[in-house]
Motif scaffolding. Structure first.
Motif, mmCIF file in Angstrom:
data_model
loop_
_atom_site.group_PDB
_atom_site.id
_atom_site.type_symbol
_atom_site.label_atom_id
_atom_site.label_comp_id
_atom_site.label_asym_id
_atom_site.label_seq_id
_atom_site.Cartn_x
_atom_site.Cartn_y
_atom_site.Cartn_z
ATOM 1 N N ASN A 44 1.164 -1.448 -0.183
ATOM 2 C CA ASN A 44 -0.116 -0.002 -0.061
ATOM 3 C C ASN A 44 1.156 1.331 -0.241
ATOM 4 O OD1 ASN A 44 0.499 0.383 3.050
ATOM 5 N ND2 ASN A 44 -0.830 -1.214 3.393
ATOM 6 N N THR A 45 0.281 2.418 -0.153
ATOM 7 C CA THR A 45 1.241 3.171 0.139
ATOM 8 C C THR A 45 1.676 3.554 0.995
ATOM 9 O OG1 THR A 45 -0.860 4.761 1.304
ATOM 10 C CG2 THR A 45 -0.496 4.773 -1.280
ATOM 11 N N LEU A 71 4.572 1.957 0.352
ATOM 12 C CA LEU A 71 5.592 2.023 -0.834
ATOM 13 C C LEU A 71 7.112 2.857 -1.196
ATOM 14 C CD1 LEU A 71 5.487 1.680 -3.909
ATOM 15 C CD2 LEU A 71 4.626 4.254 -3.755
ATOM 16 N N THR A 103 3.289 -2.998 -8.840
ATOM 17 C CA THR A 103 3.346 -1.305 -8.121
ATOM 18 C C THR A 103 3.113 -0.230 -9.682
ATOM 19 O OG1 THR A 103 5.720 -1.269 -7.894
ATOM 20 C CG2 THR A 103 4.547 -1.390 -5.847
ATOM 21 N N GLU A 135 3.987 3.217 -10.493
ATOM 22 C CA GLU A 135 5.376 3.658 -10.467
ATOM 23 C C GLU A 135 6.104 3.495 -11.660
ATOM 24 O OE1 GLU A 135 8.860 5.225 -9.212
ATOM 25 O OE2 GLU A 135 6.950 5.896 -8.492
ATOM 26 N N ASP A 184 -2.660 9.286 -7.955
ATOM 27 C CA ASP A 184 -2.079 11.170 -7.992
ATOM 28 C C ASP A 184 -2.892 12.363 -8.951
ATOM 29 O OD1 ASP A 184 -0.886 10.298 -10.160
ATOM 30 O OD2 ASP A 184 0.748 10.389 -9.345
ATOM 31 N N GLY A 189 -3.460 1.621 -4.052
ATOM 32 C CA GLY A 189 -3.976 2.956 -4.348
ATOM 33 C C GLY A 189 -2.225 2.878 -4.585
ATOM 34 N N THR A 190 -1.828 1.698 -5.290
ATOM 35 C CA THR A 190 -0.212 1.915 -5.586
ATOM 36 C C THR A 190 -0.313 1.436 -7.085
ATOM 37 O OG1 THR A 190 0.102 -0.442 -4.528
ATOM 38 C CG2 THR A 190 0.685 1.084 -3.439
#
Length: 675
Positions: free
Chosen positions: A236-237, A240, A289, A292, A327, A374-375
């Motif tokens: 999760n964030t 991360l 992820t 990213e 984001d 969240g990733t």
């Protein structure tokens, strides 16, 4: 004597009754590089040193025979390592490189609570001084072990013409696959650092960086904070930062772009942020992820924030969209503002010309959305498989096609052609990875037709690369023999060839006639639904019986696969009976689009079986053609592939190229039928 004996018993009792104090773990220092690390001259790598079980550290020295590297390291940062509540420290020297080729030792020493402790690692630095002006096209058939290539050959090259002549007769093919025609063959061992059975992330790391890593990791090495997010259910964030703090090692794609101005590209039928394409340009300890990975494509850490690739094509649009990202970044818009041409359909791609930079994302969610971690996004959307893009009818046991509105997706050979055109348009040299992804993704659920037709689609894309390389041999513009083409797989899966199944269409496509098998075990029960196409596809969950005698068959029915009654058992021609999966050859007809069709009177389908729905640890084939191709003969480790590609690019290979010409073109040496 009594007093002595009594004292002994008292002492023993006291020892047993006393509280047990465990000895504190000893301090240690470790440089986070694998035992068998290899690098190219100038290849970037993060040097990270972990100190465990100490309260005070000082006096770090890091030396090689060529230089003192101590001053490159940051001040120690206090961290909890291994999730065991003991204090640790981490020193970092990110994005370092070694300019001198050779094999030498890095020596590390540090004071820990008054002790001087040491560690060392031997590094092999391979020579790479300039290029020969060559290109590399690396083809990855995901999970394409030997049986998958065999199946694609047997299906696509067993074509019956209008006169009833089969192109596969008496065990000989008139025409082989494109990847079969390549002159050099080898085998690659695919193990990861922590498993006999690898996944697509660590295998991509091997051929992209020349180094091994652990399952699910992309171009990084393990470190002491991995325990915070493994198992992956805790990604999760919050965790991360510990997923992204692992020591990174540069891929050949970024290396060639950074130092030699190469154009770089990835083409896949998966989501472009999936493990195999991400292996060429992302750095993370956990492959899922996806935010990213997409961000690093746009602003790559090895390239000072510049994009990782000039060409990106495949599925998985979601993590590039503002709606799909937590984001809110519109990465597609950012690429377009930098001059990239954006396409989302086969029609748009076909019309595209004159562009050196392309981002083509051909499938995504109708409404992209962030995932709960969240990733990554809520969905990872791969392109549809070749079988479904061609509109072929699915067998009864396989999931029906769902294009989800994306009805204009390009085939892999078209994507490959456009990628090569863009990367080579201005005469630049390039390195390109092309993946046939659903060879793997269709093999997981044991969907044989999806797997086989995807391998055929992949082979057509190989033909595009071979044609480009061959044209350059005769080109007055480009340097002759300037493109190395390599075809391999990241890992294997369990499909095997078990014969020919003469299942009529009425059974093969039947979705209503099923049988259910229930298996009870001490840990629970499992029910499996069996369809009447089981003669052609013996899934891992189906009890499969196909043996020449009852004794070897646990007294079961001889030659009987699946659970459905055979047809035509009384005839003398066993090739016309579904009872036997041994006899006869497959026979297909050619469709107007260049692919075999999978229905019709007189069709004899290939019969395959699966043992699992997952990867295996078997070695996989490698074939090569072009400058330096002879380097790819024999058994090799998967990490050797990167160094062999690099050697082809940087070394005069004319001697072995001439030897290969003699071996393949000298008329007194035998030639393989169909090549």
């Amino acid at each position: 004597m009594i007093r002595t004996r009594l004292f002994g018993w008292v002492a023993l009792f006291a020892a047993c009754a006393a509280p047990a104090f465990s000895q504190a773990p000893a301090p240690s220092v470790r440089i986070l590089l694998p035992e068998h690390i290899r690098l190219l001259q100038g290849q970037l790598v993060d040097l990270v040193i972990e100190v465990r079980n100490g309260t005070a550290v000082s006096g770090l020295t890091v030396n090689t025979p060529y230089r003192n590297m101590s001053g490159l390291f940051s001040a120690p940062v206090s961290k909890t390592l291994d999730c065991n509540a003991t204090k640790g420290f981490v020193y970092r020297a990110d994005l370092q490189s070694f300019t001198e080729p050779g094999t030498y030792t890095i020596n590390v020493a540090v004071n820990i609570d008054g002790q001087r402790l040491t560690d060392s690692r031997t590094i092999e630095v391979r020579q790479f001084q300039g290029t020969q002006g060559r290109n590399v096209i690396l083809y990855i058939g995901d999970a394409m072990g030997t049986a998958y290539r065999d199946a694609a050959r047997l299906v696509s090259r067993s074509i019956v013409d209008a006169n009833g002549k089969n192109s596969f007769r008496e065990g000989i093919f008139d025409n082989l696959l494109e990847m079969d025609k390549m002159p050099v063959s080898g085998m690659s061992m695919t193990y990861s650092t922590d498993s006999v059975v690898p996944d697509s992330a660590n295998t991509a790391t091997a051929w992209a960086t020349g180094n091994k890593t652990f399952n699910a990791a992309l171009n990084v090495f393990a470190d002491g904070t991995d325990c915070t997010w493994r198992p992956a259910t805790t990604v999760n964030t919050t965790t991360l930062p510990t997923i992204l703090d692992n020591p990174r090692v540069e891929t050949l794609w970024q290396y060639l772009k950074r130092l030699y101005g190469y154009k770089t590209g990835i083409v896949t039928t998966a989501a472009v942020t999936d493990a195999t394409p991400a292996g060429e340009g992302a750095y993370t300890a956990y492959r899922q992820t996806r935010y990213e990975v997409a961000r690093q494509y746009r602003e790559n850490p090895m390239l000072g924030g510049a994009p990782a690739f000039d060409v990106i094509m495949g599925g998985g649009a979601d993590p590039f969209t503002a709606l799909g990202r937590a984001d809110g970044r519109d990465l597609i818009g950012e690429f377009r503002s930098m001059g990239y041409k954006w396409v989302s359909t086969a029609t748009q791609l076909k019309a595209l010309s004159g562009s050196n930079q392309i981002i083509g994302l051909f499938k995504g969610s109708a409404t992209p959305a962030p995932g709960s971690s969240g990733t990554t996004t809520a969905a990872d959307v791969n392109m549809n498989v070749a079988y479904d893009k061609l509109g072929l009818q699915r067998p009864g046991s396989e999931a029906t096609a769902n294009l989800n509105g994306f009805t204009d997706q390009p085939m892999l050979d078209v994507m490959t052609q456009k990628a090569i055109e863009a990367l080579s348009a201005d005469g630049s040299n390039f390195i390109l990875m092309v993946e046939g992804a659903s060879i793997d993704k269709q093999s997981h659920p044991n969907e044989a037709s999806g797997t086989i037709w995807d391998t055929i689609e992949f082979d057509k894309a190989v033909g595009v690369g071979r044609a480009f390389a061959s044209a350059n041999l005769r080109s007055a513009i480009r340097k002759p023999n300037d493109t190395l083409v390599v075809v391999t797989a990241d890992h294997d899966q369990s499909m095997s060839i078990i014969g020919v199944a003469n299942v009529p269409d009425s059974n093969y496509f039947d979705r209503t006639t099923t049988q259910t098998i229930s298996i009870n075990t001490p840990v629970g029960s499992q029910s499996v639904i069996i369809h009447s196409d089981s003669f052609a596809n013996a899934r891992a969950s189906i009890p499969f019986i196909n043996s020449s005698d009852a004794a070897a068959n646990n007294t079961g029915a001889v030659g009987m696969p699946g659970t459905f009654a055979p047809t035509n058992t009384g005839v003398t021609d066993t090739s016309s009976s579904t009872y036997s999966t041994y006899s006869g050859f497959p026979a297909y007809t050619q469709g107007t689009n260049g692919y075999p069709v999978n229905s019709g009177a007189g069709l004899r389908r290939l019969a395959v079986g699966f043992r699992t729905g997952d990867h295996t640890g078997s070695s996989v084939p490698v074939t090569a053609e072009g400058p330096g191709a002879l380097l790819f003969t024999g058994y090799m480790d998967e990490s050797d592939i990167m160094f062999k590609m690099a050697a082809s690019l940087s070394t005069d290979t004319s001697a072995i190229d001439q030897a290969l010409d003699v071996l393949t073109k000298y008329s007194k040496f035998p030639r393989t039928f169909g090549k």
